[in-house]
Design a protein around this motif. Structure first.
Motif, PDB file in Angstrom:
ATOM      1  N   LYS A 252       0.863  -1.504   0.229  1.00 58.44           N
ATOM      2  CA  LYS A 252      -0.181   0.080  -0.437  1.00 58.44           C
ATOM      3  C   LYS A 252       0.865   1.668   0.053  1.00 58.44           C
ATOM      4  O   LYS A 252       0.623   2.216  -0.649  1.00 58.44           O
ATOM      5  CB  LYS A 252      -0.666  -0.627   1.198  1.00 58.44           C
ATOM      6  N   LYS A 253       2.008   1.440   0.378  1.00 57.04           N
ATOM      7  CA  LYS A 253       2.838   2.087   0.782  1.00 57.04           C
ATOM      8  C   LYS A 253       3.859   2.046   1.134  1.00 57.04           C
ATOM      9  O   LYS A 253       4.507   1.242   2.096  1.00 57.04           O
ATOM     10  CB  LYS A 253       1.678   3.603   1.909  1.00 57.04           C
ATOM     11  N   ILE A 254       5.342   3.726   0.898  1.00 59.95           N
ATOM     12  CA  ILE A 254       6.214   3.634   1.804  1.00 59.95           C
ATOM     13  C   ILE A 254       6.323   4.979   1.945  1.00 59.95           C
ATOM     14  O   ILE A 254       6.564   6.181   1.664  1.00 59.95           O
ATOM     15  CB  ILE A 254       7.343   3.442   0.416  1.00 59.95           C
ATOM     16  N   ILE A 255       6.741   5.045   3.447  1.00 63.51           N
ATOM     17  CA  ILE A 255       7.377   6.343   3.704  1.00 63.51           C
ATOM     18  C   ILE A 255       8.496   6.244   4.033  1.00 63.51           C
ATOM     19  O   ILE A 255       9.544   5.507   4.694  1.00 63.51           O
ATOM     20  CB  ILE A 255       6.520   6.536   5.249  1.00 63.51           C
ATOM     21  N   HIS A 256       9.718   6.884   3.533  1.00 64.97           N
ATOM     22  CA  HIS A 256      10.408   7.340   3.923  1.00 64.97           C
ATOM     23  C   HIS A 256      10.531   8.827   4.776  1.00 64.97           C
ATOM     24  O   HIS A 256      10.199  10.106   4.748  1.00 64.97           O
ATOM     25  CB  HIS A 256      11.288   8.151   3.020  1.00 64.97           C
ATOM     26  N   ARG A 257      11.617   8.474   5.785  1.00 65.57           N
ATOM     27  CA  ARG A 257      11.925   9.397   6.825  1.00 65.57           C
ATOM     28  C   ARG A 257      12.824  10.425   6.704  1.00 65.57           C
ATOM     29  O   ARG A 257      14.590   9.957   7.176  1.00 65.57           O
ATOM     30  CB  ARG A 257      11.836   9.001   7.787  1.00 65.57           C
ATOM     31  N   PRO A 258      13.787  10.814   5.728  1.00 63.45           N
ATOM     32  CA  PRO A 258      15.470  10.992   5.911  1.00 63.45           C
ATOM     33  C   PRO A 258      15.522  12.754   6.473  1.00 63.45           C
ATOM     34  O   PRO A 258      14.754  13.225   7.305  1.00 63.45           O
ATOM     35  CB  PRO A 258      15.085  11.656   4.209  1.00 63.45           C
ATOM     36  N   ARG A 259      16.621  12.695   7.650  1.00 62.83           N
ATOM     37  CA  ARG A 259      16.899  13.351   8.320  1.00 62.83           C
ATOM     38  C   ARG A 259      18.343  14.238   7.267  1.00 62.83           C
ATOM     39  O   ARG A 259      19.789  13.109   7.330  1.00 62.83           O
ATOM     40  CB  ARG A 259      17.345  12.597   9.113  1.00 62.83           C
ATOM     41  N   VAL A 260      18.444  15.069   7.680  1.00 60.18           N
ATOM     42  CA  VAL A 260      19.786  16.140   6.394  1.00 60.18           C
ATOM     43  C   VAL A 260      20.092  17.487   7.662  1.00 60.18           C
ATOM     44  O   VAL A 260      18.829  18.303   7.930  1.00 60.18           O
ATOM     45  CB  VAL A 260      18.778  16.630   5.243  1.00 60.18           C
ATOM     46  N   VAL A 261      20.601  17.073   7.390  1.00 64.29           N
ATOM     47  CA  VAL A 261      21.332  18.235   8.637  1.00 64.29           C
ATOM     48  C   VAL A 261      22.807  19.250   8.014  1.00 64.29           C
ATOM     49  O   VAL A 261      23.742  18.617   7.271  1.00 64.29           O
ATOM     50  CB  VAL A 261      22.423  17.886  10.024  1.00 64.29           C
ATOM     51  N   LEU A 262      22.322  20.284   7.211  1.00 66.02           N
ATOM     52  CA  LEU A 262      23.537  21.100   6.862  1.00 66.02           C
ATOM     53  C   LEU A 262      24.202  21.981   8.173  1.00 66.02           C
ATOM     54  O   LEU A 262      23.814  21.898   8.896  1.00 66.02           O
ATOM     55  CB  LEU A 262      22.973  22.289   5.742  1.00 66.02           C
ATOM     56  N   LYS A 263      25.680  22.182   7.446  1.00 66.79           N
ATOM     57  CA  LYS A 263      26.850  22.346   7.901  1.00 66.79           C
ATOM     58  C   LYS A 263      26.130  24.074   8.739  1.00 66.79           C
ATOM     59  O   LYS A 263      25.061  24.925   7.790  1.00 66.79           O
ATOM     60  CB  LYS A 263      27.915  22.711   7.423  1.00 66.79           C
ATOM     61  N   GLN A 264      26.564  24.979   9.887  1.00 66.27           N
ATOM     62  CA  GLN A 264      26.103  25.497  10.206  1.00 66.27           C
ATOM     63  C   GLN A 264      26.395  27.482   9.494  1.00 66.27           C
ATOM     64  O   GLN A 264      25.803  27.394   9.738  1.00 66.27           O
ATOM     65  CB  GLN A 264      27.281  26.303  11.910  1.00 66.27           C
ATOM     66  N   GLU A 265      27.629  26.794   8.260  1.00 68.67           N
ATOM     67  CA  GLU A 265      27.790  27.925   7.680  1.00 68.67           C
ATOM     68  C   GLU A 265      26.360  27.882   6.841  1.00 68.67           C
ATOM     69  O   GLU A 265      26.601  29.549   5.784  1.00 68.67           O
ATOM     70  CB  GLU A 265      28.878  27.985   7.075  1.00 68.67           C
ATOM     71  N   ALA A 266      25.488  27.078   6.504  1.00 75.83           N
ATOM     72  CA  ALA A 266      24.158  27.681   5.678  1.00 75.83           C
ATOM     73  C   ALA A 266      23.226  28.832   6.357  1.00 75.83           C
ATOM     74  O   ALA A 266      23.186  28.880   7.419  1.00 75.83           O
ATOM     75  CB  ALA A 266      23.522  25.906   5.765  1.00 75.83           C
ATOM     76  N   GLY A 267      22.571  29.015   5.020  1.00 78.29           N
ATOM     77  CA  GLY A 267      22.361  30.178   5.008  1.00 78.29           C
ATOM     78  C   GLY A 267      20.477  29.976   4.631  1.00 78.29           C
ATOM     79  O   GLY A 267      19.894  28.545   4.656  1.00 78.29           O
ATOM     80  N   GLU A 268      19.966  31.098   4.990  1.00 85.40           N
ATOM     81  CA  GLU A 268      18.061  30.833   4.788  1.00 85.40           C
ATOM     82  C   GLU A 268      18.489  29.910   3.044  1.00 85.40           C
ATOM     83  O   GLU A 268      17.201  29.341   3.194  1.00 85.40           O
ATOM     84  CB  GLU A 268      17.398  31.939   5.241  1.00 85.40           C
ATOM     85  N   THR A 269      18.528  30.670   2.558  1.00 83.57           N
ATOM     86  CA  THR A 269      18.722  30.229   1.178  1.00 83.57           C
ATOM     87  C   THR A 269      19.207  28.636   0.906  1.00 83.57           C
ATOM     88  O   THR A 269      18.527  28.133  -0.153  1.00 83.57           O
ATOM     89  CB  THR A 269      19.306  31.019   0.433  1.00 83.57           C
ATOM     90  N   ASP A 270      19.779  28.465   1.602  1.00 82.06           N
ATOM     91  CA  ASP A 270      20.732  26.954   1.380  1.00 82.06           C
ATOM     92  C   ASP A 270      19.297  26.129   2.061  1.00 82.06           C
ATOM     93  O   ASP A 270      19.145  24.773   1.311  1.00 82.06           O
ATOM     94  CB  ASP A 270      21.899  26.312   2.250  1.00 82.06           C
ATOM     95  N   LEU A 271      18.565  26.266   2.862  1.00 83.63           N
ATOM     96  CA  LEU A 271      17.770  25.398   3.441  1.00 83.63           C
ATOM     97  C   LEU A 271      16.353  25.298   2.888  1.00 83.63           C
ATOM     98  O   LEU A 271      15.933  24.504   2.363  1.00 83.63           O
ATOM     99  CB  LEU A 271      17.527  26.223   5.307  1.00 83.63           C
ATOM    100  N   LYS A 272      16.027  26.572   1.807  1.00 90.85           N
ATOM    101  CA  LYS A 272      14.855  26.560   1.225  1.00 90.85           C
ATOM    102  C   LYS A 272      15.294  25.524   0.355  1.00 90.85           C
ATOM    103  O   LYS A 272      14.556  24.888  -0.313  1.00 90.85           O
ATOM    104  CB  LYS A 272      14.345  28.198   0.352  1.00 90.85           C
ATOM    105  N   LYS A 273      16.739  25.506  -0.204  1.00 91.13           N
ATOM    106  CA  LYS A 273      16.443  24.943  -1.732  1.00 91.13           C
ATOM    107  C   LYS A 273      16.916  23.109  -1.025  1.00 91.13           C
ATOM    108  O   LYS A 273      16.025  22.221  -2.180  1.00 91.13           O
ATOM    109  CB  LYS A 273      17.816  25.535  -2.315  1.00 91.13           C
TER     110      LYS A 273
END
Length: 307
Positions: A252-273
């Motif tokens: 019926k269904k597949i659920i993916h639960r990715p956990r992605v962490v960017l480095k501290q230098e990442a900005g709001e634009t990086d997070l939106k992307k």
């Protein structure tokens, strides 16, 4: 063609501005239009998005990338005169688009080309560009017809068919233990205990879940790399749900639960992307596309910047 790109220097701009193409392609000489020439060689007027292209240490061309929206980049390019007309345009365009995608996270590309330049138009078409409209452009002391072209993420420049092979052995009835073998995978298989099987080795349900999960996380990793996002760490859990009604088994269904962490230098634009790429990877992964319409796919992503 392995091509590297770097921000154009004044010396490179002056060298490129002196290039001369044979007729009728001398239309593209920088000196053919005084205003364009002055804008190109003036470091204060030249676009900061103009890059020199090198192969094996030799200057072979230039590429311009002008973001016109969050996902769209307008490109311009030029190949060194002695390299034109030799079948090298397609690989040069592909290298430039790949660079633009990594640099800007672009999904859509636009460009304009002089209508007479059928050679270039064909190269762009093979690269996945399609004509959107025609217009007249004032340049080189006159007015000339141009073609506007666009390539979106669905554009495709080449088709390749890959073959994968697997051998399966099954000794008898429902609750026997079989074996599968492919180039990189060798394992026993049986029906899982949840379905009253012997539960030896893996099973089709796990294998489908594994295929979907690995395809997704590899696709996402490639997109993050191309977008040049500062990734710190990434992992994922996935869940498959199988319905059993009146003895009929339905995935019926597949659920993916990715956990992605960017480095501290990442900005709001990086997070939106990154949020956009997390969604795009699920739609782009070939396993997701293969089971689309038969198995529901769901994302429950945890996307953060390291503190």
């Amino acid at each position: 063609m392995v091509v590297t790109f770097c921000r154009m220097t004044q010396q490179e701009a002056e060298e490129i501005a002196a290039w001369h193409y044979p007729p009728p392609y001398d239309f593209y000489d920088m000196t053919a239009d005084e205003e364009d020439y002055e804008a190109f060689i003036d470091p204060h007027r030249r676009s900061a998005h103009t890059y020199s292209a090198y192969k094996a240490g030799m200057l072979i061309g230039f590429f311009t990338i002008h973001p016109t929206s969050e996902e769209t980049v307008d490109v311009g390019l030029g190949l060194r005169p002695d390299l034109t007309g030799k079948g090298r345009g397609a690989s040069f365009v592909a290298a430039g688009l790949d660079f633009a995608e990594r640099r800007c996270g672009a999904r859509v590309f636009t460009l304009s080309v002089a209508a007479f330049n059928e050679r270039a138009v064909e190269v762009y078409r093979r690269a996945g560009f399609k004509e959107t409209h025609r217009f007249d452009q004032k340049t080189n002391g006159g007015t000339y017809p141009f073609i506007a072209m666009k390539k979106d993420e669905g554009g495709c420049s080449a088709v390749a068919l890959h073959h994968f092979h697997l051998k399966a052995d099954w000794p008898g009835g429902r609750n026997e233990v079989g074996r599968i073998e492919s180039d990189k995978l060798k394992t026993e298989i049986s029906i899982p205990k949840e379905m009253d099987g012997p539960d030896v080795g893996t099973n089709p349900d796990e294998m489908l879940l594994g295929a979907a999960a690995t395809c997704y996380i590899i696709t996402l990793a490639a997109m993050i790399e191309r977008a040049d996002l500062p990734l710190q760490e990434m992992d994922m859990t996935s869940e498959g749900q199988v319905d059993v009604t009146d003895g009929v088994f339905t995935y019926k269904k597949i659920i993916h639960r990715p956990r992605v962490v960017l480095k501290q230098e990442a900005g709001e634009t990086d997070l939106k992307k990154l949020h956009r790429l997390v969604e795009k990877a699920e739609k782009t992964c070939m396993i997701s596309r293969a089971i689309e319409g038969n198995v529901a796919l769901e994302l429950d992503a945890d996307v953060t910047v390291a503190s």
